[in-house]
Write an enzyme that holds these catalytic residues in place. Structure first.
Site, PDB file in Angstrom:
ATOM      1  N   GLU A  35     -13.132   1.275  -0.197  1.00 26.50           N
ATOM      2  CA  GLU A  35     -12.438   2.185   0.678  1.00 26.50           C
ATOM      3  C   GLU A  35     -12.924   3.841   0.463  1.00 26.50           C
ATOM      4  O   GLU A  35     -12.793   4.253  -0.589  1.00 26.50           O
ATOM      5  CB  GLU A  35     -10.965   2.023   0.851  1.00 26.50           C
ATOM      6  CG  GLU A  35     -10.478   0.663   1.191  1.00 26.50           C
ATOM      7  CD  GLU A  35      -9.091   0.546   1.208  1.00 26.50           C
ATOM      8  OE1 GLU A  35      -8.427   1.472   2.098  1.00 26.50           O
ATOM      9  OE2 GLU A  35      -8.544  -0.454   0.937  1.00 26.50           O
ATOM     10  N   ARG A  71       0.810  -1.298   0.039  1.00 29.40           N
ATOM     11  CA  ARG A  71       0.052  -0.080   0.060  1.00 29.40           C
ATOM     12  C   ARG A  71       0.851   1.188  -0.030  1.00 29.40           C
ATOM     13  O   ARG A  71       0.460   2.243  -0.399  1.00 29.40           O
ATOM     14  CB  ARG A  71      -0.855   0.008   1.229  1.00 29.40           C
ATOM     15  CG  ARG A  71      -1.983  -1.027   0.985  1.00 29.40           C
ATOM     16  CD  ARG A  71      -2.944  -0.954   2.461  1.00 29.40           C
ATOM     17  NE  ARG A  71      -3.631   0.205   2.348  1.00 29.40           N
ATOM     18  CZ  ARG A  71      -4.957   0.331   2.100  1.00 29.40           C
ATOM     19  NH1 ARG A  71      -5.691  -0.535   1.601  1.00 29.40           N
ATOM     20  NH2 ARG A  71      -5.611   1.600   2.303  1.00 29.40           N
TER      21      ARG A  71
END
Length: 222
Positions: free
Chosen positions: A160, A54
């Site tokens: 998200e 990420r």
């Protein structure tokens, strides 16, 4: 139930999960920090290898940057991430009991003029789509996001909502907890900060997993 491309819930609730041990630091700082600014003392409940990935994922729209420049939220409680914690699949070796759900809404973030983006699935997969306008919430698969059984829609359930740089504590509308004992502990910590916003602390047992009904590969339990 809202369908992909047709509708989305308004207000659009968003949920950040964190460990009880992190609450005092969050209150001291007045809000949530992104992973790139996370204090070394913070209790991590994530997958270490996924966080390493990420850190390199570029956000191509809105305020841009990388995923670790954003505070992450899901659009649902009782997420696949919580299941991973519950079944001890992450680097964190505790259970789900001390995990808190900090609840706000996409509309509140937009009204506060805080930069944000959101995704149509788990933000770290290669074929994810990013958006930065609330009108594009209709592109998300809300049936998958709200599914109780999600083994076949895991990525889309993990869509998200990502808030750039800092999420102010005053935008938290509720703290959801697993039981009255954790509720009392949260209330005790909040009482140490009388000048700060005190959102209601509610027992939300349905936001947590009860027991494992299948193997880790199934990952869909009540």
């Amino acid at each position: 139930m809202p369908q992909q491309g047709l509708a989305y819930p308004v207000p659009t609730l968003i949920y950040h999960i964190t460990h009880l041990n992190n609450l005092q630091g969050i209150l001291q700082r007045g809000g949530l920090l992104p992973y790139s600014q996370r204090p070394p003392t913070q209790q991590n409940v994530a997958y270490g290898h996924i966080q390493a990935h990420r850190a390199q994922v570029v956000v191509p729209v809105g305020p841009r940057g990388k995923l670790h420049d954003y505070v992450p939220f899901y659009f649902c409680p009782r997420s696949p991430m919580l299941y991973a914690i519950h079944t001890q699949q992450t680097d964190y070796q505790g259970d789900q009991r001390p995990i808190l759900h900090l609840v706000s809404s996409a509309q509140k973030v937009a009204e506060a003029r805080i930069p944000f983006v959101f995704t149509d699935r788990h933000a770290a997969v290669q074929y994810v789509c990013f958006f930065h306008k609330l009108e594009h919430l209709k592109a998300l698969d809300w049936q998958a996001i709200q599914a109780s059984y999600w083994a076949n829609v895991r990525e889309k359930k993990q869509a998200e909502f990502l808030v750039k740089d800092f999420f102010p504590w005053e935008l938290v509308e509720e703290i959801g907890v697993i039981d009255k004992t954790i509720q009392a502990q949260v209330e005790s910590i909040l009482a140490q900060f009388p000048d700060l916003h005190h959102p209601p602390v509610r027992v939300r047992r349905s936001w947590y997993y009860k027991k494992r009904l299948c193997s880790a590969s199934c990952e869909a339990t009540f």
